[in-house]
Design a protein around this motif. Structure first.
Motif, PDB file in Angstrom:
ATOM      1  N   LEU A  73     -14.562  47.569   6.744  1.00 51.08           N
ATOM      2  CA  LEU A  73     -13.867  47.984   5.530  1.00 51.08           C
ATOM      3  C   LEU A  73     -12.369  48.129   5.788  1.00 51.08           C
ATOM      4  O   LEU A  73     -11.543  47.686   4.987  1.00 51.08           O
ATOM      5  CB  LEU A  73     -14.453  49.302   5.008  1.00 51.08           C
ATOM      6  CG  LEU A  73     -13.856  49.859   3.719  1.00 51.08           C
ATOM      7  CD1 LEU A  73     -14.013  48.877   2.563  1.00 51.08           C
ATOM      8  CD2 LEU A  73     -14.521  51.187   3.380  1.00 51.08           C
ATOM      9  N   ASP A  76     -10.596  44.939   5.766  1.00 51.65           N
ATOM     10  CA  ASP A  76     -10.751  44.240   4.485  1.00 51.65           C
ATOM     11  C   ASP A  76     -11.597  42.972   4.651  1.00 51.65           C
ATOM     12  O   ASP A  76     -11.325  41.941   4.060  1.00 51.65           O
ATOM     13  CB  ASP A  76      -9.383  43.904   3.879  1.00 51.65           C
ATOM     14  CG  ASP A  76      -9.467  43.626   2.388  1.00 51.65           C
ATOM     15  OD1 ASP A  76     -10.377  44.162   1.723  1.00 51.65           O
ATOM     16  OD2 ASP A  76      -8.631  42.851   1.881  1.00 51.65           O
ATOM     17  N   HIS A  78     -15.081  43.219   4.342  1.00 47.75           N
ATOM     18  CA  HIS A  78     -16.381  43.520   3.757  1.00 47.75           C
ATOM     19  C   HIS A  78     -16.713  42.514   2.653  1.00 47.75           C
ATOM     20  O   HIS A  78     -15.857  41.779   2.185  1.00 47.75           O
ATOM     21  CB  HIS A  78     -16.396  44.952   3.200  1.00 47.75           C
ATOM     22  CG  HIS A  78     -15.321  45.211   2.194  1.00 47.75           C
ATOM     23  ND1 HIS A  78     -14.001  45.337   2.555  1.00 47.75           N
ATOM     24  CD2 HIS A  78     -15.366  45.342   0.860  1.00 47.75           C
ATOM     25  CE1 HIS A  78     -13.274  45.537   1.472  1.00 47.75           C
ATOM     26  NE2 HIS A  78     -14.082  45.539   0.422  1.00 47.75           N
ATOM     27  N   ARG A  80     -17.299  41.095  -0.828  1.00 44.26           N
ATOM     28  CA  ARG A  80     -16.741  41.411  -2.140  1.00 44.26           C
ATOM     29  C   ARG A  80     -16.687  40.100  -2.923  1.00 44.26           C
ATOM     30  O   ARG A  80     -16.512  39.031  -2.357  1.00 44.26           O
ATOM     31  CB  ARG A  80     -15.335  42.000  -1.975  1.00 44.26           C
ATOM     32  CG  ARG A  80     -14.608  42.161  -3.266  1.00 44.26           C
ATOM     33  CD  ARG A  80     -13.229  42.793  -3.146  1.00 44.26           C
ATOM     34  NE  ARG A  80     -12.415  42.152  -2.136  1.00 44.26           N
ATOM     35  CZ  ARG A  80     -11.612  42.822  -1.317  1.00 44.26           C
ATOM     36  NH1 ARG A  80     -11.521  44.113  -1.374  1.00 44.26           N
ATOM     37  NH2 ARG A  80     -10.896  42.189  -0.421  1.00 44.26           N
ATOM     38  N   VAL A  81     -16.812  40.197  -4.225  1.00 42.04           N
ATOM     39  CA  VAL A  81     -16.633  39.018  -5.072  1.00 42.04           C
ATOM     40  C   VAL A  81     -15.127  38.809  -5.182  1.00 42.04           C
ATOM     41  O   VAL A  81     -14.453  39.443  -5.978  1.00 42.04           O
ATOM     42  CB  VAL A  81     -17.279  39.210  -6.463  1.00 42.04           C
ATOM     43  CG1 VAL A  81     -17.095  37.955  -7.308  1.00 42.04           C
ATOM     44  CG2 VAL A  81     -18.744  39.555  -6.314  1.00 42.04           C
ATOM     45  N   ASP A  82     -14.624  37.935  -4.340  1.00 37.56           N
ATOM     46  CA  ASP A  82     -13.185  37.759  -4.175  1.00 37.56           C
ATOM     47  C   ASP A  82     -12.574  36.767  -5.162  1.00 37.56           C
ATOM     48  O   ASP A  82     -11.377  36.610  -5.206  1.00 37.56           O
ATOM     49  CB  ASP A  82     -12.910  37.295  -2.745  1.00 37.56           C
ATOM     50  CG  ASP A  82     -11.698  37.955  -2.142  1.00 37.56           C
ATOM     51  OD1 ASP A  82     -11.280  39.001  -2.643  1.00 37.56           O
ATOM     52  OD2 ASP A  82     -11.167  37.388  -1.169  1.00 37.56           O
ATOM     53  N   TYR A  85     -10.635  39.061  -7.569  1.00 39.75           N
ATOM     54  CA  TYR A  85      -9.827  40.082  -6.896  1.00 39.75           C
ATOM     55  C   TYR A  85      -8.554  39.494  -6.296  1.00 39.75           C
ATOM     56  O   TYR A  85      -7.479  40.046  -6.455  1.00 39.75           O
ATOM     57  CB  TYR A  85     -10.674  40.755  -5.818  1.00 39.75           C
ATOM     58  CG  TYR A  85     -10.021  41.927  -5.123  1.00 39.75           C
ATOM     59  CD1 TYR A  85     -10.060  43.196  -5.678  1.00 39.75           C
ATOM     60  CD2 TYR A  85      -9.392  41.772  -3.898  1.00 39.75           C
ATOM     61  CE1 TYR A  85      -9.480  44.284  -5.040  1.00 39.75           C
ATOM     62  CE2 TYR A  85      -8.809  42.842  -3.249  1.00 39.75           C
ATOM     63  CZ  TYR A  85      -8.859  44.093  -3.818  1.00 39.75           C
ATOM     64  OH  TYR A  85      -8.286  45.162  -3.183  1.00 39.75           O
ATOM     65  N   ARG A  93      -5.392  45.412  -8.182  1.00 36.93           N
ATOM     66  CA  ARG A  93      -6.282  45.563  -7.019  1.00 36.93           C
ATOM     67  C   ARG A  93      -6.391  47.026  -6.620  1.00 36.93           C
ATOM     68  O   ARG A  93      -7.452  47.492  -6.216  1.00 36.93           O
ATOM     69  CB  ARG A  93      -5.769  44.741  -5.843  1.00 36.93           C
ATOM     70  CG  ARG A  93      -6.144  43.292  -5.941  1.00 36.93           C
ATOM     71  CD  ARG A  93      -5.825  42.607  -4.649  1.00 36.93           C
ATOM     72  NE  ARG A  93      -4.800  41.620  -4.929  1.00 36.93           N
ATOM     73  CZ  ARG A  93      -4.046  41.031  -4.039  1.00 36.93           C
ATOM     74  NH1 ARG A  93      -4.160  41.330  -2.771  1.00 36.93           N
ATOM     75  NH2 ARG A  93      -3.154  40.144  -4.389  1.00 36.93           N
ATOM     76  N   ASP A  97      -9.767  49.109  -6.244  1.00 34.90           N
ATOM     77  CA  ASP A  97     -10.100  49.835  -5.017  1.00 34.90           C
ATOM     78  C   ASP A  97     -10.347  51.314  -5.303  1.00 34.90           C
ATOM     79  O   ASP A  97     -11.312  51.907  -4.812  1.00 34.90           O
ATOM     80  CB  ASP A  97      -8.986  49.685  -3.977  1.00 34.90           C
ATOM     81  CG  ASP A  97      -8.893  48.285  -3.417  1.00 34.90           C
ATOM     82  OD1 ASP A  97      -9.865  47.506  -3.569  1.00 34.90           O
ATOM     83  OD2 ASP A  97      -7.839  47.953  -2.831  1.00 34.90           O
ATOM     84  N   GLY A 100     -13.562  51.687  -7.273  1.00 34.04           N
ATOM     85  CA  GLY A 100     -14.682  51.291  -6.422  1.00 34.04           C
ATOM     86  C   GLY A 100     -15.048  52.361  -5.412  1.00 34.04           C
ATOM     87  O   GLY A 100     -16.234  52.643  -5.178  1.00 34.04           O
TER      88      GLY A 100
END
Length: 173
Positions: A73, A76, A78, A80-82, A85, A93, A97, A100
């Motif tokens: 994490l 950065d 991890h 994630r549906v990038d 993002y 963002r 964050d 989230g």
């Protein structure tokens, strides 16, 4: 640590905890490879085995994922549906964050910590050891199960770092 507002120093301290856990994990991964080679050589060259050694590889693998989660994490890296993002502004963002962490990360960490605590205490109370003959003796199982508590605690701390950085971004710092 950087000089600056208190939130930066706190975030940096939590980042350092995650970085240390990542370094520990990388060494544990190396050690896991070494132990796996030893198990293979023992089995196929010497026709011998050690159940406890094989079990230790499985447990090391679990600890790598659990202890490495906060580092992942922090870096950065991890899941994630990038798709959306990465195209967003830094401010947007930061909002993603922030929300989230508050609505997903911390509740999940709290749930994992609360449910794992009794599980770990019970394991110590039962003096849990491997069911396999020649497997890991007590206290290895309960001690290794503490990773179930370490993971949500370290991830929650890293979430706090992410939260503070997002907040600083939104405040224009």
């Amino acid at each position: 640590m950087q000089e600056g507002p208190a939130h930066n120093r706190v975030a940096d301290a939590f980042d350092k905890i995650s970085i240390v856990s990542g370094r520990i994990t990388s060494w544990l991964t190396f050690f896991m490879v070494v132990v796996t080679v030893i198990v293979v050589v023992m089995r196929y060259v010497f026709d011998a085995g050690a159940v406890w050694l094989q079990e230790s590889v499985v447990w090391m693998h679990a600890v790598v994922f659990m202890v490495g989660a906060a580092y992942t994490l922090q870096q950065d890296e991890h899941v994630r549906v990038d798709v959306f993002y990465r195209a967003m502004s830094k401010r947007r963002r930061a909002w993603i964050d922030l929300t989230g962490v508050v609505f997903f990360l911390w509740p999940l960490c709290a749930f994992l910590a609360m449910t794992s605590f009794d599980f770990i205490v019970a394991s110590f109370g039962l003096r849990e050891a491997s069911r396999a003959s020649g497997g890991l003796p007590y206290p290895f199982y309960p001690v290794l199960k503490t990773a179930l508590l370490i993971m949500p605690l370290t991830v929650a701390l890293q979430g706090l770092s992410l939260f503070l950085k997002a907040l600083a971004m939104l405040r224009g710092r």
